[in-house]
Enzyme design. Sequence first.
Site, PDB file in Angstrom:
ATOM      1  N   ASP A  25      76.562 -16.482  39.991  1.00 60.82           N
ATOM      2  CA  ASP A  25      76.546 -15.739  38.728  1.00 60.82           C
ATOM      3  C   ASP A  25      77.172 -16.668  37.688  1.00 60.82           C
ATOM      4  OD1 ASP A  25      76.150 -13.470  37.052  1.00 60.82           O
ATOM      5  OD2 ASP A  25      78.296 -13.044  37.191  1.00 60.82           O
ATOM      6  N   CYS A  65      74.210 -13.361  32.686  1.00 62.48           N
ATOM      7  CA  CYS A  65      74.168 -12.215  31.758  1.00 62.48           C
ATOM      8  C   CYS A  65      73.620 -12.713  30.430  1.00 62.48           C
ATOM      9  CB  CYS A  65      75.536 -11.568  31.609  1.00 62.48           C
ATOM     10  SG  CYS A  65      76.850 -12.663  31.067  1.00 62.48           S
ATOM     11  N   CYS A  99      80.938 -18.177  41.755  1.00 65.48           N
ATOM     12  CA  CYS A  99      81.499 -18.046  40.394  1.00 65.48           C
ATOM     13  C   CYS A  99      82.091 -16.653  40.288  1.00 65.48           C
ATOM     14  CB  CYS A  99      80.421 -18.269  39.335  1.00 65.48           C
ATOM     15  SG  CYS A  99      79.442 -19.769  39.550  1.00 65.48           S
ATOM     16  N   ALA A 100      83.211 -16.412  40.965  1.00 63.45           N
ATOM     17  CA  ALA A 100      83.635 -15.047  41.270  1.00 63.45           C
ATOM     18  C   ALA A 100      84.391 -14.335  40.156  1.00 63.45           C
ATOM     19  CB  ALA A 100      84.497 -15.042  42.533  1.00 63.45           C
ATOM     20  N   GLY A 101      85.076 -15.056  39.266  1.00 63.44           N
ATOM     21  CA  GLY A 101      85.873 -14.378  38.269  1.00 63.44           C
ATOM     22  C   GLY A 101      85.024 -13.550  37.311  1.00 63.44           C
ATOM     23  N   GLU A 151      86.836 -19.480  42.349  1.00 63.27           N
ATOM     24  CA  GLU A 151      87.163 -19.348  40.938  1.00 63.27           C
ATOM     25  C   GLU A 151      88.109 -20.485  40.560  1.00 63.27           C
ATOM     26  OE1 GLU A 151      87.767 -18.990  37.264  1.00 63.27           O
ATOM     27  OE2 GLU A 151      86.280 -17.649  38.163  1.00 63.27           O
ATOM     28  N   GLY A 168      85.734 -10.848  39.234  1.00 57.25           N
ATOM     29  CA  GLY A 168      85.801 -10.232  40.550  1.00 57.25           C
ATOM     30  C   GLY A 168      84.971  -8.993  40.788  1.00 57.25           C
ATOM     31  N   GLY A 169      84.223  -8.532  39.811  1.00 57.10           N
ATOM     32  CA  GLY A 169      83.453  -7.305  39.994  1.00 57.10           C
ATOM     33  C   GLY A 169      82.386  -7.422  41.068  1.00 57.10           C
ATOM     34  N   LYS A 170      81.580  -8.487  40.995  1.00 58.11           N
ATOM     35  CA  LYS A 170      80.517  -8.651  41.997  1.00 58.11           C
ATOM     36  C   LYS A 170      81.109  -9.009  43.357  1.00 58.11           C
ATOM     37  CE  LYS A 170      77.159 -10.077  38.504  1.00 58.11           C
ATOM     38  NZ  LYS A 170      78.125 -10.146  37.370  1.00 58.11           N
TER      39      LYS A 170
END
Length: 584
Positions: A465, A518, A400-402, A425, A404-406
Amino acid sequence: MTRPDRRQGDKPADTSGSAAGRDRQRRGDDKARDGRPRAQGAGGDTPTRRATGGPGNSARAEENSRGRSVTGGSSGRGRGNGSRDEQDSRGRGRPAGGGTSGRSGREDVSQSKGRSRAGGPGTDRADSAKRPGRGAAPIDAPRLVARDVLRAVRERDAYANLVLPGLLRERKITGRDAAFATELAYGSCRSLGLLDAVIAAGAGRAVEEIDGALLDVLRLGAYQMLRTRVGAHAAVDTSVELVRAESGAGKAGFVNAVLRRVAERTPEEWVQALAPRDPLGHVAFEYAHPTWIAQAFADALGARAGELKDLLAADDERPAVHLVARPGEISAEELALVTGGEEGRWSPYAVYLDGGDPGKLEPVREGLAAVQDEGSQLVALALTRAPLLGPDTGRWLDLCAGPGGKAALLGALADIDGFAVDAVEPAEHRAELVRKATAALPVTVHVTDGRASGLEPGYDRILVDAPCTGLGALRRRPEARWRRTPGDVRDLTVLQRELLTAAWDLLRPGGVVVYSTCSPHLPETVAVVADLVRRTDAEQLDTAALLPDVPETGDGPAAQLWPHRHGTDAMFLAALRKPGLAEG
């Protein structure tokens, strides 16, 4: 800036025990609650009647004593004609009592603990508003920007943190004025429920009956009086002039009357008058949270639910900016020296900034650093630290990359060891953000649904995530707490379980998946993990052990971070390993 003449093959030392880290724990600038304003009533008088949110006569009483009648407006969305709000055609926008607004009251905000230091004269005063008439207070740019942000949030369901930076750049507002505009815009959005209750009491009608354009200014004025040190006179005067410049004296008189009512009570008195009587509802109102969210936090705190007030207080403050130093390119120590920040307490790559626009920093512009909450950094680090069964073959996946921070932090860590990361994503525009965040890193972006990615199984490490309610990041998304509803949770938990199941199917025997959100809301966290454990042979690892320098993350095996304990977003993370290989 000049890149360090080396490749940082080893991780920087953890600075959680440093003097800088300890000093940050002691600092009260971002957490103090005793800096709340004590707005004086008009002329310093003490109100003698009890205000309520019902159909009272608060604003009318003020105007009737002066031989005028000020009554309501149209819909809260600003679509009505506002005819009732125009009854006071002689309103002059001046609060009772002596004193002057001086420089629009901005110098007062700089003394408020836990608030932005702001002040100085406004810039770009023409903007979109008409100039006030002779003798009227000037329309200052920071308040105008804040008003326009509130309008965009109300009319277009915009996100304040996306609208505000563009307006500041467009109108060339910087420095203390930008900090003041940011505090007013974000603070008003965070405090919406409390502000609306007070405004309704002062107006004698529901906020839905007030013209939307007036409501934006009422929220802005009430926020200054209730939650900053801006003086009541300055808050009322500048709010009235904002309305007068755009809509004329009639509507300005209505705003004047309502805000005079607001100024008659201190913040504590308004809370006592309007907050629910039950303890949970009372503390939720006091710290501007919907009751259902306060209940969700209390449930997640469990046996330590007595910390709820501290949690809500921390969640109600403006968060510090966290940077992440890109591993292999720059250390946290170097980044702190270059930016004037201080090294983080928990992540070896974190740097804290007091404020400012991080996008203007040279290390951020050059890709050596990025903005990322320290809690998010810890999630990525936990995945890389989790013990595998068998060797790490270097196949990592961010499902769940968007935005992109992690994925970027994982890619930088993978690059050091010659590994690679796949990033999934489903939305193209978010996939493009991932590509930009991971440029020049060994990260391949796949635009596909993580539940049916079509990727080849056999990954060593997978991060899920998952999309969530975002209740743990409300500090950074000012209006989100008032948009989310309990009904959002059901559909999200279905998606979360499906994504975690898909990750499990892509994981090799002996591999590890880290599930994170989060949000601390139990249906999104421990319930999702428990469902996978019940249906599979997943082994729950001691996640707290993956964060050895971070205290008080819960009783395990999952870990929960908290704003009031760790200064991070309320990130939840759980590490699960798939059996099937012998240890070693």
